[in-house]
Design an enzyme around this catalytic site. Structure first.
Site, short mmCIF file in Angstrom:
data_model
loop_
_atom_site.label_atom_id
_atom_site.label_comp_id
_atom_site.label_asym_id
_atom_site.label_seq_id
_atom_site.Cartn_x
_atom_site.Cartn_y
_atom_site.Cartn_z
N ASN A 63 -6.22 17.64 -9.25
CA ASN A 63 -5.20 16.90 -8.51
C ASN A 63 -3.86 17.39 -9.04
OD1 ASN A 63 -3.89 13.55 -9.04
ND2 ASN A 63 -3.50 14.94 -7.36
N LYS A 76 6.78 1.66 9.78
CA LYS A 76 5.41 1.14 9.91
C LYS A 76 4.81 1.56 11.25
CE LYS A 76 4.62 0.40 6.67
NZ LYS A 76 5.36 0.42 5.46
N HIS A 126 27.14 4.67 19.74
CA HIS A 126 27.59 5.99 19.30
C HIS A 126 26.50 7.05 19.49
CE1 HIS A 126 31.24 4.27 17.83
NE2 HIS A 126 30.58 3.41 17.08
N LYS A 178 -1.37 7.87 0.35
CA LYS A 178 -0.62 6.78 -0.25
C LYS A 178 0.17 7.22 -1.47
CE LYS A 178 -0.71 2.00 -1.14
NZ LYS A 178 0.23 1.82 -0.03
C1 G6P Z 1 3.96 7.56 0.63
C2 G6P Z 1 3.30 6.33 1.18
C3 G6P Z 1 4.35 5.27 1.50
C4 G6P Z 1 5.19 5.00 0.26
C5 G6P Z 1 5.82 6.28 -0.30
C6 G6P Z 1 6.47 6.05 -1.65
O1 G6P Z 1 4.71 8.19 1.61
O2 G6P Z 1 2.56 6.63 2.34
O3 G6P Z 1 3.70 4.08 1.88
O4 G6P Z 1 6.20 4.11 0.60
O5 G6P Z 1 4.79 7.26 -0.49
O6 G6P Z 1 5.46 5.70 -2.55
P1 G6P Z 1 5.72 4.91 -3.91
O7 G6P Z 1 4.38 4.81 -4.56
O8 G6P Z 1 6.67 5.74 -4.70
O9 G6P Z 1 6.29 3.59 -3.55
#
Ligand code: G6P
Length: 609
Positions: free
Chosen positions: A100, A486, A505, A604
């Protein structure tokens, strides 16, 4: 971004853990997955494009059984979504690796290894790890030293697990910049990117630190060195994560569950301020000193967390009267900045491991910022560890990719910060109105959740549209932004958001009867202005979908649909108005039949640039 697992289990089939663990890590990436298992008939690898369930079925069909194995669920960075690019990667039928992170110097390493005769089967950066380890291992036969030597050549961020065919009861893991933990069982050991993957098997957890390399056997950690190469000990802690919090229970989707958990998540987080008071110590031991010293705030975040920062700016400037600047982390880290040692740098992150946010913090620190605060939902993750002060939200595990309860709990934390700073800075002598607002908040959120049946009736109208526009003003503008995010994340409908005053605008040109316009219009001091902006939409034949409070004279009509929360809750109104936009996105996604919890192309936890 990608999840890894691994295990040595003396008395059980390792496949059971690998597939279960990978399913729980799917939020980190879900375009392909794979496992490599040492069986009585040698190393067996199964990889599939698509969800872990497909790979699991393939492993079952092949009857894979063994005691040592590693697994991976992928979010593609280097190389497309194909089976050859899926992990584990194997070298010389001997070494298997899951990874990872990103090996930044993989091109140079690939050229070097190609020069040694290695043929690459994938386009991934990870394959260089497999071959580099293999190259060393041929000479030393010592897996631990071999991984150590290979890691010394890598630049970038990684969490890796490596097994060798001829060492069936050994695994070597290494961590640099990406999360990795070891779970200790009886006669079995587990590794994973996140504790959710192992808690069904053990709760005794060792969190590795950056630079750690460990050799594991079924009995646990046989050897561990830290980033300086010295032998180190890492103490195990007992994880309190509840299994129920990781299960869907009666809900259809994690996002739905997490939306409905908000009254509790918000109450649990608010409790920190309601029990102890709005005191600096809620943010760490040195917080009082830091809060007295600072003259301004800079907030760095990404995605939904960035919108919570935008909302907080209003509270911090109005309640605490402290100048606050908010910036997208990935932008901040690549520009010249003017460091101010008296400025508090706040990072906000649900996961605590978003690479852009982490790097932005490091950059701020390198430029001379001395004070930092992380607002985070994951204990001991990278951002809190790198920050001077920390506040943990109590959202509980959030699994749906689209953030919901993490957002509203961040808002509670930031509101608590604003009130705390307001007191420290002498602008608040009596905080009772703020604590009573926080005390009522869970109920107000529950009332907003009760609007779901009305919101459902709007969903089919949105599902047919190619685009939607979200408008808000003042502190509700970031909520409009969050509503648009969302909607696009989980329904793939193009959605954008503007401060309602900006409509004329430019975006007004987009308005026709095919463009639903969502307006966040609570009964606050900007309502008349918002109503005027709504007239601008109506006059052009636009259809309005208004979220408002009771008694605000926004009249419903054929093309003006209004859903009202029972009362205007004042300063915490943005938190309450978040609920309807979350529910709207959720129900539009249901109408469209999209994958609510795992929207296409997203993950995520984003640990790549
Ligand atoms: C990804 C997720 C979002 C999240 C963002 C920031 O894009 O899909 O849901 O808001 O990361 O993540 P964090 O863990 O830093 O809040």
């Amino acid at each position: 971004m990608c999840g890894i697992v691994g295990s040595i289990r003396t008395n059980a089939n390792v496949v059971e853990f690998l597939t279960d663990g990978l399913k729980r890590l799917e939020y980190r990436g879900y375009d392909s997955s794979g496992i490599a298992v040492q069986t009585d008939n040698g190393l067996k690898r199964v990889r599939r494009v698509g969800r872990v369930a497909l790979m699991e079925q393939a492993a079952k069909d092949k009857g894979i059984y063994g005691h040592t194995g590693i697994g991976h669920t992928r979010w593609a960075t280097h190389g497309g979504v194909t089976e050859p690019n899926a992990h584990p990667h194997i070298s010389g039928d001997l070494i298997s690796v899951v990874h990872n992170g990103i090996i930044e110097n993989f091109e140079a390493e690939r050229t070097r290894l190609q020069g040694l005769g290695y043929v690459f089967e994938s386009q991934t950066d990870t394959e260089v790890i497999a071959h580099a380890v293999h190259d060393n291992y041929k000479k030393t036969q010592d897996l631990f030293t071999t991984v150590q030597q290979a890691c010394a050549n890598f630049h970038g961020a990684y969490a890796i697990a490596v097994i060798a065919n001829d060492k069936p009861s050994q695994m070597v893991v290494a961590r640099m910049g990406c999360p990795l933990l070891i779970g200790l069982g009886k006669g079995e050991v587990f590794i994973a990117s996140d504790v959710s993957a192992v808690v069904a098997f053990t709760r005794e957890i060792i969190y590795l630190e950056d630079g750690d390399i460990a050799q594991l056997t079924a009995d646990g950690v046989a050897k561990l060195i830290d980033k300086t190469g010295k032998t180190a000990t890492r103490t195990a802690t007992t994880s309190q994560v509840s299994l129920a919090s990781l299960e869907l229970g009666a809900y259809s989707h994690f996002m739905q569950k997490e939306i409905y958990e908000q009254p509790k998540a918000v109450a649990d987080t608010a409790e920190i301020f309601l029990d102890a008071g709005f005191i600096p110590q809620n943010f760490g031991k040195n917080a009082e000193q830091v809060f007295k010293e600072i003259d301004s705030i800079k907030i760095l975040a990404c995605g939904t967390s960035y919108y919570s920062a935008l909302t907080a700016k209003y509270w911090l400037e109005s309640i605490a009267k402290i100048a606050t600047d908010v910036e997208i982390a990935s932008e901040y880290r690549y520009r010249d900045v003017i460091a101010n040692p008296k400025q508090l740098v706040i990072t906000i992150s649900q996961s605590g491991e978003t690479l852009d946010t982490m790097e932005a913090l490091k950059y701020a620190q390198s430029q001379g910022h001395t004070h930092s605060l992380a607002i985070c939902n994951v204990m001991e993750s990278a951002l809190p560890r790198a920050s001077e002060l920390v506040f943990y939200t109590r959202a509980g595990a959030e699994i749906g990719v689209a953030s919901t309860k993490a957002f509203t709990t961040q808002l509670v934390a930031l509101f608590g910060l604003a009130v705390t700073l307001g007191k420290v800075r002498g602008f608040i002598s009596d905080d009772s109105e703020y604590s009573s607002a926080l005390r009522s908040l869970p109920n107000d959120i529950q009332y907003a959740l009760n609007l779901e049946p009305q919101i459902t009736t709007w969903a089919s109208k949105f599902a047919e549209k190619p685009s939607a526009l979200f408008l808000g003003r003042g502190i509700h503008y970031p909520i409009a932004l969050e509503g648009a995010l969302k909607l696009k994340e989980i329904t793939y409908i193009h959605a954008e958001s503007y401060p309602a005053g900006e409509l004329k605008h430019g975006p007004l040109a987009l308005v026709d009867d095919n463009m639903p316009v969502v307006v966040i219009a609570p009964n606050d001091n900007l309502l008349d202005k918002v109503k005027a902006n709504m007239q601008e939409v109506s006059a052009r034949g636009g259809e309005l979908f208004v979220f408002s409070d009771l008694d605000n004279n926004v009249e419903a009509s054929d093309k003006v649909h209004v859903i009202r929360t029972p009362r205007h809750v004042g300063v915490l109104s943005p938190i309450v108005h978040t609920i309807p936009v979350q529910l709207l996105a959720y129900h539009v996604a249901l109408s469209k039949g999209t994958d609510v919890d795992k929207p296409r192309n997203l993950a995520k936890s984003v640990t790549v640039e």
